[in-house]
Design a protein around this motif. Structure first.
Motif, PDB file in Angstrom:
ATOM      1  N   GLU A 271      24.107  69.513  44.200  1.00 29.81           N
ATOM      2  CA  GLU A 271      24.432  69.472  42.784  1.00 29.81           C
ATOM      3  C   GLU A 271      24.254  68.050  42.261  1.00 29.81           C
ATOM      4  N   ALA A 272      24.223  67.904  40.950  1.00 28.03           N
ATOM      5  CA  ALA A 272      23.892  66.624  40.338  1.00 28.03           C
ATOM      6  C   ALA A 272      25.024  65.595  40.408  1.00 28.03           C
ATOM      7  N   TYR A 273      26.262  66.015  40.355  1.00 23.04           N
ATOM      8  CA  TYR A 273      27.382  65.080  40.266  1.00 23.04           C
ATOM      9  C   TYR A 273      28.097  64.977  41.604  1.00 23.04           C
ATOM     10  N   HIS A 274      27.497  64.295  42.552  1.00 23.89           N
ATOM     11  CA  HIS A 274      27.971  64.275  43.932  1.00 23.89           C
ATOM     12  C   HIS A 274      29.415  63.806  44.086  1.00 23.89           C
ATOM     13  N   ILE A 275      29.757  62.667  43.541  1.00 24.70           N
ATOM     14  CA  ILE A 275      31.076  62.098  43.779  1.00 24.70           C
ATOM     15  C   ILE A 275      32.177  62.947  43.155  1.00 24.70           C
ATOM     16  N   PHE A 276      31.853  63.675  42.093  1.00 22.51           N
ATOM     17  CA  PHE A 276      32.865  64.498  41.434  1.00 22.51           C
ATOM     18  C   PHE A 276      33.127  65.808  42.179  1.00 22.51           C
ATOM     19  N   ASP A 277      32.286  66.141  43.144  1.00 21.58           N
ATOM     20  CA  ASP A 277      32.532  67.339  43.953  1.00 21.58           C
ATOM     21  C   ASP A 277      33.844  67.210  44.717  1.00 21.58           C
ATOM     22  N   ILE A 278      34.177  65.999  45.129  1.00 20.09           N
ATOM     23  CA  ILE A 278      35.438  65.791  45.833  1.00 20.09           C
ATOM     24  C   ILE A 278      36.600  66.193  44.939  1.00 20.09           C
ATOM     25  N   LEU A 279      36.571  65.742  43.697  1.00 19.78           N
ATOM     26  CA  LEU A 279      37.638  66.048  42.753  1.00 19.78           C
ATOM     27  C   LEU A 279      37.719  67.541  42.457  1.00 19.78           C
ATOM     28  N   LYS A 280      36.560  68.198  42.312  1.00 21.32           N
ATOM     29  CA  LYS A 280      36.547  69.627  41.976  1.00 21.32           C
ATOM     30  C   LYS A 280      37.125  70.473  43.110  1.00 21.32           C
ATOM     31  N   PHE A 281      36.688  70.242  44.334  1.00 19.98           N
ATOM     32  CA  PHE A 281      37.188  71.031  45.453  1.00 19.98           C
ATOM     33  C   PHE A 281      38.637  70.676  45.789  1.00 19.98           C
ATOM     34  N   LEU A 282      39.010  69.425  45.606  1.00 21.68           N
ATOM     35  CA  LEU A 282      40.393  69.021  45.835  1.00 21.68           C
ATOM     36  C   LEU A 282      41.320  69.708  44.834  1.00 21.68           C
ATOM     37  N   ALA A 283      40.896  69.817  43.582  1.00 30.81           N
ATOM     38  CA  ALA A 283      41.698  70.512  42.573  1.00 30.81           C
ATOM     39  C   ALA A 283      41.873  71.984  42.935  1.00 30.81           C
ATOM     40  N   MET A 284      40.826  72.603  43.441  1.00 26.36           N
ATOM     41  CA  MET A 284      40.931  73.997  43.868  1.00 26.36           C
ATOM     42  C   MET A 284      41.915  74.133  45.023  1.00 26.36           C
ATOM     43  N   GLY A 285      41.848  73.229  45.983  1.00 27.24           N
ATOM     44  CA  GLY A 285      42.755  73.277  47.124  1.00 27.24           C
ATOM     45  C   GLY A 285      44.203  73.045  46.740  1.00 27.24           C
ATOM     46  N   VAL A 286      44.449  72.094  45.854  1.00 27.04           N
ATOM     47  CA  VAL A 286      45.816  71.826  45.411  1.00 27.04           C
ATOM     48  C   VAL A 286      46.376  73.034  44.658  1.00 27.04           C
ATOM     49  N   THR A 287      45.550  73.684  43.855  1.00 24.60           N
ATOM     50  CA  THR A 287      45.998  74.877  43.141  1.00 24.60           C
ATOM     51  C   THR A 287      46.367  75.994  44.113  1.00 24.60           C
ATOM     52  N   ILE A 288      45.546  76.202  45.126  1.00 29.96           N
ATOM     53  CA  ILE A 288      45.855  77.234  46.120  1.00 29.96           C
ATOM     54  C   ILE A 288      47.103  76.848  46.910  1.00 29.96           C
ATOM     55  N   ASP A 289      47.323  75.551  47.142  1.00 33.76           N
ATOM     56  CA  ASP A 289      48.566  75.096  47.765  1.00 33.76           C
ATOM     57  C   ASP A 289      49.779  75.439  46.907  1.00 33.76           C
ATOM     58  N   ILE A 290      49.675  75.211  45.617  1.00 37.05           N
ATOM     59  CA  ILE A 290      50.788  75.504  44.708  1.00 37.05           C
ATOM     60  C   ILE A 290      51.110  76.994  44.721  1.00 37.05           C
TER      61      ILE A 290
ATOM     62  N   HIS B 179      31.893  67.419  33.018  1.00 36.44           N
ATOM     63  CA  HIS B 179      30.749  67.463  32.099  1.00 36.44           C
ATOM     64  C   HIS B 179      31.092  66.815  30.759  1.00 36.44           C
ATOM     65  N   LEU B 180      32.303  67.058  30.256  1.00 29.83           N
ATOM     66  CA  LEU B 180      32.734  66.398  29.013  1.00 29.83           C
ATOM     67  C   LEU B 180      32.794  64.896  29.191  1.00 29.83           C
ATOM     68  N   LEU B 181      33.332  64.465  30.325  1.00 25.01           N
ATOM     69  CA  LEU B 181      33.451  63.049  30.625  1.00 25.01           C
ATOM     70  C   LEU B 181      32.083  62.368  30.663  1.00 25.01           C
ATOM     71  N   LEU B 182      31.086  63.104  31.149  1.00 21.00           N
ATOM     72  CA  LEU B 182      29.748  62.529  31.289  1.00 21.00           C
ATOM     73  C   LEU B 182      28.885  62.728  30.045  1.00 21.00           C
ATOM     74  N   GLY B 183      29.453  63.290  28.983  1.00 17.21           N
ATOM     75  CA  GLY B 183      28.751  63.312  27.707  1.00 17.21           C
ATOM     76  C   GLY B 183      28.054  64.599  27.323  1.00 17.21           C
ATOM     77  N   VAL B 184      28.308  65.697  28.002  1.00 14.83           N
ATOM     78  CA  VAL B 184      27.727  66.976  27.590  1.00 14.83           C
ATOM     79  C   VAL B 184      28.438  67.400  26.301  1.00 14.83           C
ATOM     80  N   PRO B 185      27.704  67.826  25.279  1.00 12.12           N
ATOM     81  CA  PRO B 185      28.354  68.223  24.022  1.00 12.12           C
ATOM     82  C   PRO B 185      29.365  69.350  24.226  1.00 12.12           C
ATOM     83  N   ALA B 186      30.491  69.197  23.557  1.00  3.68           N
ATOM     84  CA  ALA B 186      31.602  70.146  23.720  1.00  3.68           C
ATOM     85  C   ALA B 186      31.228  71.552  23.258  1.00  3.68           C
TER      86      ALA B 186
END
Length: 181
Positions: free
Chosen positions: A78-97, A131-138
């Motif tokens: 995927e195009a946004y490599h470093i943000f993949d960590i944040l995306k999968f971590l958010a999914m894991g934390v949600t499943i933990d909750i 995507h919003l952070l990186l400037g994709v139109p809302a």
């Protein structure tokens, strides 16, 4: 000086690491070709729910998310490599909750559906926030979020149910103990 016991045992760390690798493999290399947003979470939610159900400790989903995010960041396509960590971590934390809220009963299909669906929705939301952070139109994001959130919920939930059913079957067969420490 007394040695502290690690939070996760070696067995638990191995299970969680394997589940994190399975998430990466399912997301990166398995293509279902359903042409619907979120269809890959039919397979991605399974290792999350399974790993959290085997370990039954808070932080298991975050560990799986961290491992899969690191793998996706270093080896993903995927195009946004470093943000993949944040995306999968958010999914894991949600499943933990969800796991903590339901006393880590990930072997129940309803809990699996809630965990998989919620994790998929949160990962989708973080993806849109990036995507919003990186400037994709809302306007583009708002157009895509409606149907996408429904399909993410459905496919993530079905993946969670599959993970819960596999986990329950292995527990009944005695392959996985219910009080592993």
């Amino acid at each position: 000086m007394e040695m502290r016991k690690p939070y996760f045992t070696l067995y638990q760390t191995a299970i969680l690491s394997l589940c994190g690798a399975l998430v990466f493999v399912a997301k990166t290399f398995v293509n279902l070709s359903l042409h619907l947003p979120g269809h890959s979470y039919l397979l991605v939610a399974v290792p999350f729910v399974f790993g959290c159900g085997v370990v039954r400790k808070a932080g298991a989903g975050a560990y799986i998310g961290l491992i899969s995010g690191l793998l996706a960041s270093f080896f993903g396509f995927e195009a946004y490599h470093i943000f993949d960590i944040l995306k999968f971590l958010a999914m894991g934390v949600t499943i933990d909750i969800v796991g903590v809220a339901f006393s880590h009963r990930m072997d129940h299909p309803v809990v699996g559906f809630i965990a998989g669906g919620a994790g998929s929705i949160v990962k989708m939301s973080v993806n849109y926030a990036v995507h919003l952070l990186l400037g994709v139109p809302a306007t583009f994001i708002l157009l895509g979020i409606g149907i996408s959130s429904v399909t993410h919920l459905i496919f993530g939930g079905i993946g969670g149910v599959i993970g819960a059913l596999v986990l329950a079957r292995l527990m009944r067969a005695g392959v996985i103990g219910t009080n592993e420490t």
